[in-house]
Design an enzyme around this catalytic site. Structure first.
Site, PDB file in Angstrom:
ATOM      1  N   ARG A 191       0.860  -1.188   0.000  1.00  0.00           N
ATOM      2  CA  ARG A 191       0.000   0.000   0.000  1.00  0.00           C
ATOM      3  C   ARG A 191       0.896   1.238   0.000  1.00  0.00           C
ATOM      4  O   ARG A 191       1.478   1.568   1.025  1.00  0.00           O
ATOM      5  CB  ARG A 191      -0.882  -0.028   1.260  1.00  0.00           C
ATOM      6  CG  ARG A 191      -2.056   0.932   1.224  1.00  0.00           C
ATOM      7  CD  ARG A 191      -2.630   1.112   2.626  1.00  0.00           C
ATOM      8  NE  ARG A 191      -1.775   1.996   3.418  1.00  0.00           N
ATOM      9  CZ  ARG A 191      -1.645   1.949   4.751  1.00  0.00           C
ATOM     10  NH1 ARG A 191      -2.308   1.071   5.469  1.00  0.00           N
ATOM     11  NH2 ARG A 191      -0.848   2.800   5.374  1.00  0.00           N
ATOM     12  N   HIS A 247      -3.675   4.628   4.729  1.00  0.00           N
ATOM     13  CA  HIS A 247      -4.812   3.697   4.813  1.00  0.00           C
ATOM     14  C   HIS A 247      -6.057   4.338   4.196  1.00  0.00           C
ATOM     15  O   HIS A 247      -6.744   3.737   3.389  1.00  0.00           O
ATOM     16  CB  HIS A 247      -5.071   3.323   6.274  1.00  0.00           C
ATOM     17  CG  HIS A 247      -6.325   2.544   6.473  1.00  0.00           C
ATOM     18  ND1 HIS A 247      -6.484   1.270   5.982  1.00  0.00           N
ATOM     19  CD2 HIS A 247      -7.501   2.876   7.063  1.00  0.00           C
ATOM     20  CE1 HIS A 247      -7.703   0.841   6.282  1.00  0.00           C
ATOM     21  NE2 HIS A 247      -8.340   1.796   6.925  1.00  0.00           N
ATOM     22  N   TYR A 271       3.737   5.688  11.624  1.00  0.00           N
ATOM     23  CA  TYR A 271       4.011   4.286  11.964  1.00  0.00           C
ATOM     24  C   TYR A 271       4.896   3.539  10.960  1.00  0.00           C
ATOM     25  O   TYR A 271       5.160   2.366  11.125  1.00  0.00           O
ATOM     26  CB  TYR A 271       2.695   3.507  12.169  1.00  0.00           C
ATOM     27  CG  TYR A 271       1.704   3.585  11.006  1.00  0.00           C
ATOM     28  CD1 TYR A 271       1.820   2.732   9.929  1.00  0.00           C
ATOM     29  CD2 TYR A 271       0.659   4.507  11.019  1.00  0.00           C
ATOM     30  CE1 TYR A 271       0.916   2.796   8.879  1.00  0.00           C
ATOM     31  CE2 TYR A 271      -0.248   4.577   9.976  1.00  0.00           C
ATOM     32  CZ  TYR A 271      -0.111   3.718   8.907  1.00  0.00           C
ATOM     33  OH  TYR A 271      -1.004   3.774   7.863  1.00  0.00           O
TER      34      TYR A 271
HETATM   35  C1  LIG Z   1     -15.248  -5.771  11.537  1.00  0.00           C
HETATM   36  C2  LIG Z   1     -14.388  -4.560  11.460  1.00  0.00           C
HETATM   37  N1  LIG Z   1     -13.440  -4.352  12.399  1.00  0.00           N
HETATM   38  C3  LIG Z   1     -12.640  -3.261  12.317  1.00  0.00           C
HETATM   39  C4  LIG Z   1     -12.791  -2.362  11.290  1.00  0.00           C
HETATM   40  C5  LIG Z   1     -11.873  -1.145  11.201  1.00  0.00           C
HETATM   41  N2  LIG Z   1     -10.963  -1.308  10.067  1.00  0.00           N
HETATM   42  C6  LIG Z   1     -11.163  -0.685   8.903  1.00  0.00           C
HETATM   43  S1  LIG Z   1      -9.984  -1.056   7.767  1.00  0.00           S
HETATM   44  C7  LIG Z   1      -9.159  -2.041   8.861  1.00  0.00           C
HETATM   45  C8  LIG Z   1      -7.877  -2.730   8.452  1.00  0.00           C
HETATM   46  C9  LIG Z   1      -8.058  -3.786   7.412  1.00  0.00           C
HETATM   47  O1  LIG Z   1      -6.822  -4.157   6.907  1.00  0.00           O
HETATM   48  P1  LIG Z   1      -6.672  -5.144   5.703  1.00  0.00           P
HETATM   49  O2  LIG Z   1      -7.641  -6.260   5.824  1.00  0.00           O
HETATM   50  O3  LIG Z   1      -5.237  -5.514   5.584  1.00  0.00           O
HETATM   51  O4  LIG Z   1      -7.129  -4.286   4.423  1.00  0.00           O
HETATM   52  P2  LIG Z   1      -6.440  -2.957   3.829  1.00  0.00           P
HETATM   53  O5  LIG Z   1      -7.103  -1.790   4.516  1.00  0.00           O
HETATM   54  O6  LIG Z   1      -5.000  -3.038   4.047  1.00  0.00           O
HETATM   55  O7  LIG Z   1      -6.802  -2.959   2.380  1.00  0.00           O
HETATM   56  C10 LIG Z   1      -9.811  -2.078  10.090  1.00  0.00           C
HETATM   57  C11 LIG Z   1      -9.354  -2.835  11.243  1.00  0.00           C
HETATM   58  C12 LIG Z   1     -13.798  -2.618  10.332  1.00  0.00           C
HETATM   59  N3  LIG Z   1     -13.983  -1.814   9.277  1.00  0.00           N
HETATM   60  N4  LIG Z   1     -14.581  -3.731  10.431  1.00  0.00           N
END
Ligand SMILES: Cc1ncc(C[n+]2csc(CCOP(=O)(O)OP(=O)(O)O)c2C)c(N)n1
Ligand SMILES: [Mg+2]
Length: 357
Positions: free
Chosen positions: A257, A261, A270
């Protein structure tokens, strides 16, 4: 099935620089299809940059940039047939581009003006709207794939997920169920190194994400996610297996990425930004390949970027000319029919709800 140790090094690559003999499916692509794999990435990058700028101007809501992940998303989505199902996440805007969903529809969603599902015949729905809750789309994909299978349709259901999603219960339930019932499902994990600020190493003690497939008795493949041909190859292969009833596959596309985020995150807090440079640019890799194979020129490149800018600009104009949807439509599509709770919720809806932009 690979052992844990070998899976760390065992990664599928096709673009030059690789000594692997993978890529048989990608080798069958016409010159036009190869160019499309690049052109769609350019459109994705152009859209991404515009979306970040629109957010800064307060013209769209929070946006999750996909810079660095274009090859993974485009390679995977291009391998789908129009009859296959796709369950994307909030970062998968490039996937829509290969699914004939207009860019203006993606923007309308980001503007809080509903989305294409509101205007689509539910029977024909093959590309689902983005999922914000992590991993909830995975059991849905398994169920939809199984339903299609019961109906005798030769289709696959592909769910996209991130590395962080592998820590959710839904991930384990979906893979377990898919394995036991041999669902025609493909789990396409973009391991982009982070779940917000949490690095992949703090997400799981497994050496790879692909090896988690072993626990569920399904296929697991690790692919260079910045190699668009390798991604296409691996995903096409997994979709074919699913369609012919040979069971599900977990694919780990290793990528990075490049951006924050979301537009409300600051990754400098971080991670060291020099990390980004080590990963290179998936678009450049594809372009260099086209230069040697189909004689892609500087002029071709300029024309494609110019076209992309125009397409994005037109989409912005279309989306901004739209009016806000009737707030009542928020009740549509939650249940197939009316629900007893709707009457009370409708009464509570203010006459003129306003969203401050
Ligand atoms: C069930 C749930 N828990 C927490 C969140 C908060 N949240 C949003 S994005 C994220 C990280 C997800 O990371 P990843 O699966 O690696 O996907 P990326 O954002 O890197 O594409 C979190 C914890 C959420 N949206 N849904
Ligand atoms: Mg991630």
């Amino acid at each position: 099935m690979n052992s844990m140790a070998s899976q760390v090094d065992d990664i599928v690559r096709v673009l030059p620089g690789s000594e692997d003999d993978h890529g048989t499916r990608a080798a069958e692509l016409s010159d036009a299809a190869l160019c499309e794999l690049y052109e769609t990435q350019v459109l994705a990058r152009t859209f991404d940059e515009k979306a970040i700028s629109l957010h800064r101007q307060g013209r769209i809501g929070t946006y999750a940039p996909m810079q660095g992940q274009e090859a993974a998303q485009v390679g995977a989505a291009m391998a789908l047939r129009s009859s296959d199902y796709l369950f994307p996440t909030y970062r998968d805007h490039a996937m829509y581009l290969s699914r004939e969903i207009p860019l203006s529809e993606i923007l309308r969603h980001l503007m809080g003006r509903g989305n294409y599902v509101d205007r689509q015949d539910p029977e024909g729905l093959r590309t689902f709207p983005i999922t914000i809750p992590i991993a909830t789309q995975l059991p849905h994909a398994v169920g939809v794939g199984m339903a299609a299978d019961y109906k005798g349709e030769e289709v696959a259901a592909m769910a996209s997920l991130g590395d962080g999603a592998t820590s959710e219960g839904d991930f384990h339930e979906a893979l377990n169920f898919a394995g036991v019932f041999e669902a025609p499902a493909v789990f396409f994990c973009q391991n982009n190194g982070y779940a917000i600020s949490v690095p992949r190493e703090r997400q799981t003690a497994s050496a790879t994400i692909a090896q988690k497939a072993d626990a569920y008795g399904i296929e697991g493949v690790r692919v260079d996610g910045n190699d668009v041909l390798a991604v296409y190859d691996v995903v096409e292969n997994a979709l074919e297996r699913a369609r012919r009833g040979d069971g599900p596959t977990l694919i780990e596309a290793v990528t990075y990425r490049q951006g924050p985020h979301t537009t409300t995150d600051d990754p400098n807090v971080y991670r060291d930004e020099s990390e980004c440079e080590e990963w290179g640019c998936p678009l450049e890799r594809t372009r260099e390949y086209l230069e040697t194979t189909v004689g892609w020129t500087e002029a071709d490149d300029e024309a494609v970027y110019e076209d992309a800018r125009e397409t994005v600009q037109q989409a912005v104009e279309i989306a901004e000319a739209e009016t806000d949807p009737d707030p009542e439509t928020m009740f549509d599509h939650v249940y197939a029919g009316d629900h007893p709770r709707y009457a009370r919720q409708r009464r509570r809806l203010p006459d003129e709800p306003r969203v401050e932009r």
